[in-house]
Enzyme design. Structure first.
Site, PDB file in Angstrom:
ATOM      1  N   SER A   1      26.288  15.610 -63.392  1.00 21.17           N
ATOM      2  CA  SER A   1      25.590  15.627 -62.111  1.00 21.17           C
ATOM      3  C   SER A   1      25.624  17.021 -61.505  1.00 21.17           C
ATOM      4  CB  SER A   1      26.218  14.620 -61.147  1.00 21.17           C
ATOM      5  OG  SER A   1      25.629  14.691 -59.870  1.00 21.17           O
TER       6      SER A   1
ATOM      7  N   HIS B   1      18.636  13.330 -60.394  1.00 19.16           N
ATOM      8  CA  HIS B   1      18.000  14.456 -59.695  1.00 19.16           C
ATOM      9  C   HIS B   1      17.069  15.246 -60.604  1.00 19.16           C
ATOM     10  CE1 HIS B   1      21.533  16.729 -61.366  1.00 19.16           C
ATOM     11  NE2 HIS B   1      20.662  17.713 -61.397  1.00 19.16           N
TER      12      HIS B   1
ATOM     13  N   SER C   1      22.750  20.045 -66.309  1.00 16.04           N
ATOM     14  CA  SER C   1      22.504  18.733 -65.708  1.00 16.04           C
ATOM     15  C   SER C   1      22.027  17.680 -66.695  1.00 16.04           C
ATOM     16  CB  SER C   1      21.451  18.837 -64.607  1.00 16.04           C
ATOM     17  OG  SER C   1      22.062  18.966 -63.360  1.00 16.04           O
TER      18      SER C   1
ATOM     19  N   GLY D   1      21.905  24.330 -65.274  1.00 14.62           N
ATOM     20  CA  GLY D   1      21.300  24.197 -66.593  1.00 14.62           C
ATOM     21  C   GLY D   1      21.985  23.155 -67.439  1.00 14.62           C
TER      22      GLY D   1
ATOM     23  N   ASP E   1      23.256   9.238 -59.055  1.00 16.38           N
ATOM     24  CA  ASP E   1      22.552  10.304 -59.768  1.00 16.38           C
ATOM     25  C   ASP E   1      22.285   9.850 -61.202  1.00 16.38           C
ATOM     26  OD1 ASP E   1      21.298  12.657 -60.342  1.00 16.38           O
ATOM     27  OD2 ASP E   1      23.071  13.924 -60.183  1.00 16.38           O
TER      28      ASP E   1
END
Length: 385
Positions: A354, A232, A339, A337, A259
């Site tokens: 994720s 993402h 990810s 923040g 993801d």
């Protein structure tokens, strides 16, 4: 190692219909596990960083010796996780490490498996449903879209499919739509709607001069260097324009459904074989999967280095952007923040952050994309020590 032995049904928190098979045979299983753990401990001694031992002591309230004991049992569990499912085949119902990490439980639907499991140092637990049945039910539920349905996962400890929903009516409608047996299901209405952690994590990078994510792990595709991260964070063709990571291009990206993504960087860029701990670094040695119950840590630029345990495999997560499948569930906290950052157990790469729910003030749940599918799908090689 010293152990507090108890019936598996109590120590594992198994459902009422599960029957412990440990009584009367646990000492034999425990002695074999102790022997295997001692062998693993000998290999770990001198090969584990002081930072990892200190981290386990702080996270779980352990002495130095107990931290080594935990790592040793987790190593044995990782080996059994590769061997036992194929050995038991249709009767296999899951494997997990006890909360104290002093016992390894293996669930089975066939009492004839118990002797062999004890011989491997595992404590067998007889349950009603095999893992394949629960996973089939999870697969039937996963693709259904319904307001208030947040996701599902197989809870091997309690031998049930957990459906996370806003209320019981939503869950009931989901069960009916999927056509699955309600007796396989436990409904969790305390779950919160998950969200992706989008901005920063691990070593930050900026995409298209607009948003931030983080490096998961260094990889190569043939001679092309790069790194894996969350899908993402960017689409194929998006440019990494600045940040702590080297500039590069998203070569492949999948989100939703999964993801995962990988970014190719310049041929002259240096790939590091470690993870930023924000108080040092952690070497990456391999990508061996950690068992349920194992210790695990996450690196992210918003909340730094945080640790906890693995709770479940193959979680379905329903984000606002769409459903993702095959996630691993943890009780490690994270915040927006974080990810794309690294999930690592010991020195074994596990996956990329994720999303989830909660925060690092009150605690929360975080899901990660296992690294294996990214490596295999795109022919990537993990950079290790």
């Amino acid at each position: 190692m010293n152990r507090q032995r108890a019936l598996a049904v109590t120590a594992a928190g198994a459902i009422a219909t599960a029957l412990s098979l440990a009584a009367g045979a646990a000492p034999a299983s425990a002695e074999i596990l102790d022997a295997k753990a001692e062998e693993a401990r000998a290999e770990l001694t001198g090969n584990v960083s002081e930072a990892l031992i200190s981290e386990l002591q702080d996270t779980f309230g352990l002495t130095e010796a107990e931290a080594y004991d935990r790592l040793a049992v987790e190593d044995v569990a990782a080996d059994l996780l590769e061997e036992v499912p194929a050995d038991l085949d249709e009767s296999y119902a899951g494997l997990w490490v006890s909360e104290e990490a002093d016992e390894i439980f293996v669930a089975t639907t066939d009492a004839a498996d118990t002797t062999g499991l004890r011989a491997e140092g595992a404590t067998p637990v007889l349950v009603e449903h095999d893992l394949a049945t629960l996973e089939d039910a999870a697969a039937a539920v996963a693709p259904i879209s319904m307001d208030g349905y947040y996701g599902n996962y197989v809870d091997v400890v309690n031998n049930t499919l957990v459906i996370e929903a806003a209320d019981t009516a939503t869950a009931a409608g989901l069960i009916e739509a999927a056509g699955i047996d309600p007796s396989l299901v436990t409904v969790d209405t305390a779950a919160e709607a998950p969200q992706t952690y989008f901005v920063r994590g691990g070593d930050a990078y900026i995409v298209e001069n607009s948003w931030r994510c983080s490096v998961g792990f260094s990889v190569r595709q043939g001679s092309t260097p790069g790194f894996v991260t969350a899908g993402h964070c960017g689409s194929a063709g998006d440019q990494v324009t600045s940040g702590e990571a080297a500039p590069g291009t998203f070569r492949n990206s999948v989100f939703p459904s999964a993801d995962r993504a990988w970014v190719a960087v310049g041929s002259g860029e240096q790939l590091l074989d470690d993870v930023n701990m924000y108080s040092g670094t952690r070497d990456v040695a391999n990508a061996t999967q950690a068992a349920v119950g194992s210790s695990i840590c996450r690196s992210g630029s918003t909340t730094g280095w945080r640790c906890g345990t693995v709770q479940a495999f193959n979680q379905t997560v329903n984000y606002a952007e769409g459903s993702v499948f095959g996630m691993t569930r943890t009780n490690v906290c994270a915040e927006p923040g974080d990810s794309g950052g690294s999930f690592i157990s010991g020195n074994s790469a596990q996956g990329m952050t994720s999303g989830g729910s909660g925060n690092c003030s009150s605690g929360g749940t975080t899901f990660f994309q296992p690294i294996g599918p990214a490596l295999s799908a795109w022919g990537l090689t993990l950079v290790t020590t």
